[in-house]
Design a protein around this motif. Structure first.
Motif, short mmCIF file in Angstrom:
data_model
loop_
_atom_site.label_atom_id
_atom_site.label_comp_id
_atom_site.label_asym_id
_atom_site.label_seq_id
_atom_site.Cartn_x
_atom_site.Cartn_y
_atom_site.Cartn_z
N LEU A 1 0.82 -1.21 0.00
CA LEU A 1 0.00 0.00 0.00
C LEU A 1 0.86 1.26 0.00
O LEU A 1 0.55 2.24 -0.70
CB LEU A 1 -0.93 -0.01 1.22
CG LEU A 1 -2.01 -1.10 1.22
CD1 LEU A 1 -2.80 -1.06 2.52
CD2 LEU A 1 -2.95 -0.92 0.04
N PHE A 2 1.93 1.23 0.78
CA PHE A 2 2.83 2.38 0.83
C PHE A 2 3.42 2.64 -0.55
O PHE A 2 3.45 3.78 -1.04
CB PHE A 2 3.94 2.12 1.85
CG PHE A 2 4.78 3.32 2.17
CD1 PHE A 2 4.29 4.35 2.95
CD2 PHE A 2 6.08 3.41 1.68
CE1 PHE A 2 5.07 5.46 3.23
CE2 PHE A 2 6.87 4.51 1.95
CZ PHE A 2 6.37 5.54 2.74
N GLY A 3 3.90 1.58 -1.19
CA GLY A 3 4.47 1.73 -2.52
C GLY A 3 3.44 2.13 -3.55
O GLY A 3 3.73 2.92 -4.46
N TYR A 4 2.21 1.65 -3.39
CA TYR A 4 1.15 1.97 -4.35
C TYR A 4 0.79 3.45 -4.31
O TYR A 4 0.74 4.12 -5.34
CB TYR A 4 -0.07 1.10 -4.05
CG TYR A 4 -1.24 1.39 -4.96
CD1 TYR A 4 -1.35 0.75 -6.19
CD2 TYR A 4 -2.22 2.30 -4.60
CE1 TYR A 4 -2.41 1.01 -7.03
CE2 TYR A 4 -3.28 2.57 -5.43
CZ TYR A 4 -3.38 1.93 -6.64
OH TYR A 4 -4.43 2.21 -7.48
N PHE A 5 0.52 3.95 -3.09
CA PHE A 5 0.06 5.33 -2.97
C PHE A 5 1.17 6.33 -3.29
O PHE A 5 0.89 7.45 -3.72
CB PHE A 5 -0.48 5.59 -1.56
CG PHE A 5 -1.85 5.00 -1.36
CD1 PHE A 5 -2.92 5.44 -2.11
CD2 PHE A 5 -2.06 4.01 -0.42
CE1 PHE A 5 -4.19 4.90 -1.93
CE2 PHE A 5 -3.31 3.46 -0.24
CZ PHE A 5 -4.39 3.91 -1.00
N LEU A 6 2.44 5.92 -3.11
CA LEU A 6 3.55 6.81 -3.43
C LEU A 6 4.09 6.54 -4.84
O LEU A 6 5.08 7.16 -5.25
CB LEU A 6 4.68 6.64 -2.41
CG LEU A 6 4.36 7.08 -0.97
CD1 LEU A 6 5.57 6.91 -0.09
CD2 LEU A 6 3.88 8.54 -0.94
N SER A 7 3.42 5.61 -5.54
CA SER A 7 3.82 5.26 -6.90
C SER A 7 5.29 4.82 -6.99
O SER A 7 6.03 5.21 -7.88
CB SER A 7 3.59 6.45 -7.86
OG SER A 7 2.22 6.77 -7.91
N ILE A 8 5.68 4.01 -6.00
CA ILE A 8 7.04 3.45 -5.99
C ILE A 8 6.93 1.98 -6.38
O ILE A 8 6.67 1.11 -5.55
CB ILE A 8 7.70 3.60 -4.60
CG1 ILE A 8 7.70 5.06 -4.15
CG2 ILE A 8 9.13 3.06 -4.64
CD1 ILE A 8 8.23 5.28 -2.76
N GLY A 9 7.09 1.71 -7.67
CA GLY A 9 6.91 0.37 -8.19
C GLY A 9 7.73 -0.71 -7.51
O GLY A 9 7.19 -1.76 -7.14
#
Length: 236
Positions: free
Chosen positions: A144-152
């Protein structure tokens, strides 16, 4: 943001529909093991050995020393703890002389024999426990953290962490099946049970094995769900 809610369900209903096969299989497995255990809990063994005594018979047959049997509260909470080398048997197994109790206790003793004989999958599962515990706790927050920050790469890391839980379930299958085979074979060779009683034990352990198959299927299905939701978004 809209894409997240679109892919993550069309809400909760979509999630239930997708997970329905896994939920049905898990429910069926739980009902099956409880009903089978209850059925053979009413069938007493000819020799009158309790679950705890049967576990010790299995250990002695394989010359495994230093393993304690303890009573643990709950129903079907039986397990072998390799960290302390202790077999813990539930109230309905420890002091019962039923076919179900002897079968379950012998199965847990089978795990103790695996550990003593350094059975490969058992050693691998023991090593994986702390890693899997960390991965299962961190996987969704990382995704979720990577998703919302767009960190693939962070999303990918989260999926990999979740995959560890799936791998753990896959490694668990041969461990459990092997423990059941050891239990049945030892009970037969040590003349602990009669032929008819052994048939009951096989049915109890077969039903228990279905819960592990169901857990593995659920884990694989959940991983597929996560990949479909976040993996596709991660590729954009």
């Amino acid at each position: 943001m809209f894409d997240f809610f679109y892919y993550y369900g069309y809400g909760y209903f979509s999630y239930l529909i997708f997970m329905l096969p896994a939920l049905v299989i898990s429910l069926w497995a739980q009902i099956s093991v409880k009903s089978t255990f209850h059925k053979y809990s009413g069938l007493r063994t000819g020799r009158g050995l309790t679950g705890a005594q049967a576990a010790q018979e299995v250990l002695r047959f394989h010359n495994v020393m230093g393993v304690r049997c303890e009573r643990v509260a709950g129903q079907l909470t039986d397990h072998f703890d390799p960290r302390t080398n202790v077999i813990r048997l539930s109230d309905g197994v420890y002091g019962s002389d039923s076919v179900s109790a002897v079968g379950v206790a012998a199965h847990e003793a089978g795990h103790a024999v695996q550990y003593a004989q350094e059975y490969g999958p058992m050693k691998l599962r023991s090593v994986m426990v702390p890693i899997t515990n960390i991965g299962s706790r961190l996987s969704l927050p990382v995704i979720l953290f990577g998703y919302f920050l767009s960190i693939g790469p962070l999303v990918t890391l989260g999926i990999v962490l979740f995959s560890l839980s799936v791998l753990f379930q896959l490694v668990t299958l041969p461990v459990e099946f092997n423990a059941s085979r050891r239990a049945v074979k030892t009970l037969e060779q040590a003349y602990v049970l009669s032929e008819d009683e052994l048939k009951g034990v096989k049915k109890v352990l077969r039903a228990a094995a279905m819960t592990y198959l169901a857990a593995t299927f659920t884990a694989l299905w959940s991983l597929l769900r996560i990949i479909l939701i976040f993996g596709r978004r991660n590729d954009r």
